[in-house]
Design a protein around this motif. Structure first.
Motif, PDB file in Angstrom:
ATOM      1  N   VAL A 207       0.825  -1.221   0.000  1.00  9.08           N
ATOM      2  CA  VAL A 207       0.000   0.000   0.000  1.00  9.08           C
ATOM      3  C   VAL A 207       0.854   1.264   0.000  1.00  9.08           C
ATOM      4  CG1 VAL A 207      -2.056  -1.038   1.024  1.00  9.08           C
ATOM      5  CG2 VAL A 207      -0.247  -0.162   2.524  1.00  9.08           C
ATOM      6  N   GLN A 208       2.174   1.093   0.094  1.00  5.85           N
ATOM      7  CA  GLN A 208       3.053   2.258  -0.036  1.00  5.85           C
ATOM      8  C   GLN A 208       3.261   2.626  -1.503  1.00  5.85           C
ATOM      9  OE1 GLN A 208       6.344   0.624   2.173  1.00  5.85           O
ATOM     10  NE2 GLN A 208       5.832   1.750   4.059  1.00  5.85           N
ATOM     11  N   ALA A 209       3.135   1.633  -2.380  1.00  8.30           N
ATOM     12  CA  ALA A 209       3.304   1.851  -3.813  1.00  8.30           C
ATOM     13  C   ALA A 209       1.957   2.127  -4.477  1.00  8.30           C
ATOM     14  CB  ALA A 209       3.957   0.625  -4.447  1.00  8.30           C
ATOM     15  N   ALA A 210       1.981   2.868  -5.581  1.00  8.28           N
ATOM     16  CA  ALA A 210       0.759   3.166  -6.324  1.00  8.28           C
ATOM     17  C   ALA A 210       0.133   1.878  -6.839  1.00  8.28           C
ATOM     18  CB  ALA A 210       1.067   4.112  -7.484  1.00  8.28           C
ATOM     19  N   GLY A 211      -1.185   1.864  -6.870  1.00  5.90           N
ATOM     20  CA  GLY A 211      -1.882   0.684  -7.374  1.00  5.90           C
ATOM     21  C   GLY A 211      -3.257   0.555  -6.761  1.00  5.90           C
ATOM     22  N   SER A 251       8.596  -0.226   7.618  1.00  5.62           N
ATOM     23  CA  SER A 251       9.272  -1.227   6.793  1.00  5.62           C
ATOM     24  C   SER A 251       8.296  -1.822   5.789  1.00  5.62           C
ATOM     25  CB  SER A 251       9.833  -2.344   7.677  1.00  5.62           C
ATOM     26  OG  SER A 251      10.252  -3.451   6.888  1.00  5.62           O
ATOM     27  N   PRO A 252       8.630  -1.842   4.500  1.00  7.65           N
ATOM     28  CA  PRO A 252       7.718  -2.413   3.503  1.00  7.65           C
ATOM     29  C   PRO A 252       7.360  -3.867   3.780  1.00  7.65           C
ATOM     30  CG  PRO A 252       9.478  -1.177   2.438  1.00  7.65           C
ATOM     31  CD  PRO A 252       9.848  -1.288   3.895  1.00  7.65           C
ATOM     32  N   LYS A 253       8.221  -4.573   4.492  1.00  7.86           N
ATOM     33  CA  LYS A 253       7.965  -5.981   4.791  1.00  7.86           C
ATOM     34  C   LYS A 253       7.072  -6.167   6.019  1.00  7.86           C
ATOM     35  CE  LYS A 253      12.381  -7.499   2.823  1.00  7.86           C
ATOM     36  NZ  LYS A 253      13.681  -8.180   3.097  1.00  7.86           N
ATOM     37  N   GLY A 254       6.819  -5.091   6.749  1.00 11.49           N
ATOM     38  CA  GLY A 254       5.985  -5.184   7.942  1.00 11.49           C
ATOM     39  C   GLY A 254       4.518  -5.387   7.594  1.00 11.49           C
ATOM     40  N   LYS A 255       3.748  -5.804   8.600  1.00 12.43           N
ATOM     41  CA  LYS A 255       2.322  -6.073   8.403  1.00 12.43           C
ATOM     42  C   LYS A 255       1.543  -5.584   9.615  1.00 12.43           C
ATOM     43  CE  LYS A 255       3.498 -10.461   6.160  1.00 12.43           C
ATOM     44  NZ  LYS A 255       3.359 -11.940   6.277  1.00 12.43           N
ATOM     45  N   PRO A 256       0.365  -4.994   9.399  1.00 10.28           N
ATOM     46  CA  PRO A 256      -0.472  -4.603  10.540  1.00 10.28           C
ATOM     47  C   PRO A 256      -1.064  -5.828  11.218  1.00 10.28           C
ATOM     48  CG  PRO A 256      -1.650  -4.217   8.497  1.00 10.28           C
ATOM     49  CD  PRO A 256      -0.259  -4.632   8.108  1.00 10.28           C
ATOM     50  N   SER A 257      -1.590  -5.606  12.415  1.00 14.35           N
ATOM     51  CA  SER A 257      -2.074  -6.721  13.233  1.00 14.35           C
ATOM     52  C   SER A 257      -3.209  -7.495  12.566  1.00 14.35           C
ATOM     53  CB  SER A 257      -2.530  -6.213  14.603  1.00 14.35           C
ATOM     54  OG  SER A 257      -3.552  -5.234  14.450  1.00 14.35           O
ATOM     55  N   MET A 258      -4.072  -6.818  11.813  1.00 10.39           N
ATOM     56  CA  MET A 258      -5.192  -7.520  11.178  1.00 10.39           C
ATOM     57  C   MET A 258      -4.693  -8.537  10.159  1.00 10.39           C
ATOM     58  SD  MET A 258      -8.561  -6.040   9.229  1.00 10.39           S
ATOM     59  CE  MET A 258      -9.409  -5.616  10.752  1.00 10.39           C
ATOM     60  N   ARG A 259      -3.694  -8.188   9.406  1.00 12.64           N
ATOM     61  CA  ARG A 259      -3.095  -9.130   8.453  1.00 12.64           C
ATOM     62  C   ARG A 259      -2.480 -10.309   9.190  1.00 12.64           C
ATOM     63  NH1 ARG A 259      -2.522 -12.394   4.335  1.00 12.64           N
ATOM     64  NH2 ARG A 259      -0.589 -12.224   3.149  1.00 12.64           N
TER      65      ARG A 259
END
Length: 305
Positions: A207-211, A251-259
């Protein structure tokens, strides 16, 4: 009053992160991790790790008699909040200050109904990219705790006491004089990023990158902006831009708790995010189609567990 004793309930990502940080800077007996006996046995048996380092915590049960803590920190998931409120009753005294690190816009109200709103400071934890798998937490960015009084423009004695404590403990923090709006801003970010990353099965980089994923995230956030106007909070595009900048530091490799919850096939906090948006949309007759779609998809996935 100088804060000397701290009780934390909840050893999820934030509980471990801040608990481990404090454990290196406080006498062991002054930092209490509150948990049921079966959980304590599990923690002691399997240990808890933070960035590969074993945590050395002082565990106590809710029933154990003790003097009230100067500061109580809630770090549980929303689904466990009601039980946690009862579990800290021995930790809360006349002068105890309470902070809730929970996401959303409702936990302070619920805690205040039991212990009194005057004990609470509103806060958000932001900028951390912690990932917890089983008993191991990893993170690159610790982030910070932003806190303040519910009433705008007030820097109270409680705020000063917590500020002084965080300075001594080297915890990054920011005092906010419009804390309820900041709380809504973090809620807006969570509604967008947590749910989008979960539904698109990606990470922060997705979600940091366009799309399409980023477009969905921002659209969900804009629905919160519309609702904030009806609630008298008045978030703007400037607030969206601010929180997108915060997201960009993770960090792009990180994930929020819901994921992380959905990967582990655990029930998520969807009612705290899209669920609350849908309720507010109905209350104010404001359409919320993006959050409806995210809600429906998350509920569908959870029904397969």
């Amino acid at each position: 009053m100088e804060i000397k004793t701290v009780s934390i309930i909840g050893l999820g990502a934030l509980g471990i992160l801040f608990g481990n940080h404090l454990s290196k800077r406080m006498p062991k007996e002054d930092l209490r991790i509150i948990a049921e006996q079966d959980r304590i046995s599990k923690y002691k048996g399997n240990h808890v790790y933070c960035n590969g380092e074993r945590c050395h915590f002082n565990y106590i049960t809710p029933e154990e008699a003790c003097t009230p803590a100067d500061l109580v920190i809630f770090a549980v998931k929303y689904n466990d909040l009601n039980k946690a409120i009862q579990a800290v009753s021995n930790q809360v005294g006349e002068k105890t200050i309470i902070l809730s690190l929970l996401n959303g816009i409702t936990s302070e109200t619920l805690i205040g109904e039991t212990y009194g709103a005057h004990k609470l400071l509103y806060c958000v934890a932001q900028g951390m990219d912690a990932v917890k798998v089983d008993n191991r937490l990893t993170y690159e960015h610790m982030g910070m705790i932003c806190f303040g009084e519910r009433v705008p423009g007030v820097i109270s004695e409680k705020v000063t006491q917590v500020s002084d404590f965080f300075k001594r403990m080297a915890i990054p923090f920011e005092v906010e004089t419009d804390m309820y709006k900041r709380l809504w801003g973090k809620f807006m970010l969570n509604v967008g990023v947590n749910q989008t990353v979960a539904v698109y099965e990606t990470n922060y980089g997705g979600v940091q990158a366009a799309g399409k994923a980023r477009d969905t995230m921002i659209a969900a956030m804009k629905e919160v902006v519309l609702l904030s106007e009806k609630e008298g909070i008045y978030l703007t595009q400037q607030d969206i831009d601010y929180w997108l900048k915060v997201l960009g530091t993770l960090s792009p490799k990180g994930k929020p708790s819901m994921r992380q919850d959905m990967e582990a096939k655990r029930c998520s906090e969807v009612e705290l995010f899209a669920g609350e948006v849908l309720k507010l949309g109905q209350k104010h007759n404001v359409p919320t189609p993006v959050n409806q779609r995210l809600y429906d998809e998350i509920i569908r996935v959870e029904s397969t567990y």
